[in-house]
Design an enzyme around this catalytic site. Structure first.
Site, PDB file in Angstrom:
ATOM      1  N   SER A 179      -1.159   0.951  -4.506  1.00  0.00           N
ATOM      2  CA  SER A 179      -0.464   0.425  -3.332  1.00  0.00           C
ATOM      3  C   SER A 179      -1.358  -0.540  -2.566  1.00  0.00           C
ATOM      4  CB  SER A 179       0.019   1.553  -2.423  1.00  0.00           C
ATOM      5  OG  SER A 179      -1.055   2.366  -2.011  1.00  0.00           O
ATOM      6  N   GLU A 180      -2.678  -0.266  -2.507  1.00  0.00           N
ATOM      7  CA  GLU A 180      -3.611  -1.219  -1.916  1.00  0.00           C
ATOM      8  C   GLU A 180      -4.954  -1.194  -2.635  1.00  0.00           C
ATOM      9  OE1 GLU A 180      -1.016  -0.737   1.854  1.00  0.00           O
ATOM     10  OE2 GLU A 180      -2.227   0.786   0.868  1.00  0.00           O
ATOM     11  N   THR A 181      -5.556  -2.365  -2.683  1.00  0.00           N
ATOM     12  CA  THR A 181      -6.937  -2.543  -3.122  1.00  0.00           C
ATOM     13  C   THR A 181      -7.664  -3.273  -2.006  1.00  0.00           C
ATOM     14  OG1 THR A 181      -6.379  -2.631  -5.474  1.00  0.00           O
ATOM     15  CG2 THR A 181      -8.449  -3.655  -4.820  1.00  0.00           C
TER      16      THR A 181
END
Length: 298
Positions: free
Chosen positions: A49-51
């Protein structure tokens, strides 16, 4: 380029629960010279979902610059990358102690002040968002109920839009059990430009059950969403702070995805008015590695 990554699970103390986060950084803690397109390509490759990318380090002032990407876009602020990165950074300090440390994160939305600690492969962090949540509008509940597959009568009040760096449509439902009945809205559908936070009070006192659909970020559902939790603080403050000056609220999210998460809000204010908010959560490391190739900057 000696480019490494660590994956941590955020808002949980159990591996393989919570919301996974990839932290990408230079092995020697040097500034990253990656172009925006290269970071976006790496985030797409991780497909979480996020990096988050640590683009600049300053141990003297304990200030670190972050850029946050979903697989499809860059975000100005996000709670789960901030909590995860702050705890992990506290663990990289060779002078660290068992007590909490101050960590400042410079994000596109502004300065995010954190306290964090890390022991062995796990930690904890608390953040103060770059701004208090503010309401920017309301929406009628008819099309929302239709997309979620529930009757309009299941919605409590209007859909309120709140933001502390990212606009979130907050949808209150009449009971916690209703969350399990929701159908996830379609990406590219009528709500496709929204960040949608569906919540209900309970089952316990000062507890909220939530499901978050970050459709605008190209994600159908998220197991733990810090920016939505901070925005939600504005929505729930009139009730939570009606007769007291502070409230500790636990948000239970991710159960529908098999990744149970607990996000904790500390609300401060008076007479239903929110004057300050903090978001906190636990973090556990699960993997680390090295990038063998980096996409071109073209």
């Amino acid at each position: 380029m000696n480019l490494l990554f660590t994956v941590v699970d955020v808002f949980t103390n159990q591996p393989f629960a919570g919301n996974p986060l990839a932290i990408v950084y230079h092995e020697a803690e040097e500034s990253l010279t990656l172009a925006t397109g290269q970071m976006q390509a790496l985030a797409r490759e991780m497909n979480l979902s996020e990096t988050v990318f640590v683009t600049n380090w300053d141990w003297g002032s304990r200030r670190f610059t972050l850029r946050i990407f979903t697989p499809s876009t860059e975000l100005p602020f996000a709670g789960h990358p901030s909590i995860g990165a702050a705890a992990w950074l506290a663990g990289r300090d060779t002078m660290r102690e068992s007590t909490s440390q101050s960590i400042d994160l410079v994000e596109r939305a502004g300065l995010v002040r954190c306290t964090a600690q890390w022991t062995d492969d796990a930690g904890h962090a608390t953040l103060i968002p770059p701004q208090l949540p503010e309401q920017s509008g309301t929406e009628a509940g008819g099309k929302v109920a239709a997309e979620l597959g529930v009757p309009v009568s299941a919605l409590v009040g209007d859909v309120e839009v709140w933001s502390a760096g990212m606009a979130v449509h907050c949808v209150e439902l009449d009971q916690p059990g209703r969350l399990a009945e929701l159908q996830a809205p379609a990406l590219g559908g009528p709500l496709g430009s929204w960040e949608l936070c569906c919540f209900a009070s309970g089952p316990g006192e000062d507890e909220i059950t939530a499901r978050v659909f970050p459709l605008a970020a190209g994600i159908q559902e998220d197991p733990a969403t810090g920016a939505a939790a901070v925005a939600l603080a504005g929505r729930i403050a009139p009730k939570m702070l009606r007769d007291r000056g502070q409230a500790h609220v636990a948000i239970q999210q991710g159960a529908a995805m098999g990744r149970a998460s607990t996000l904790r809000l500390h609300l401060l204010g008076a007479a239903g008015r929110l004057e300050a908010v903090q978001l906190s959560g636990e973090v556990v490391a699960v993997s680390e590695g090295r990038w063998l190739r980096v996409p071109s900057g073209d």
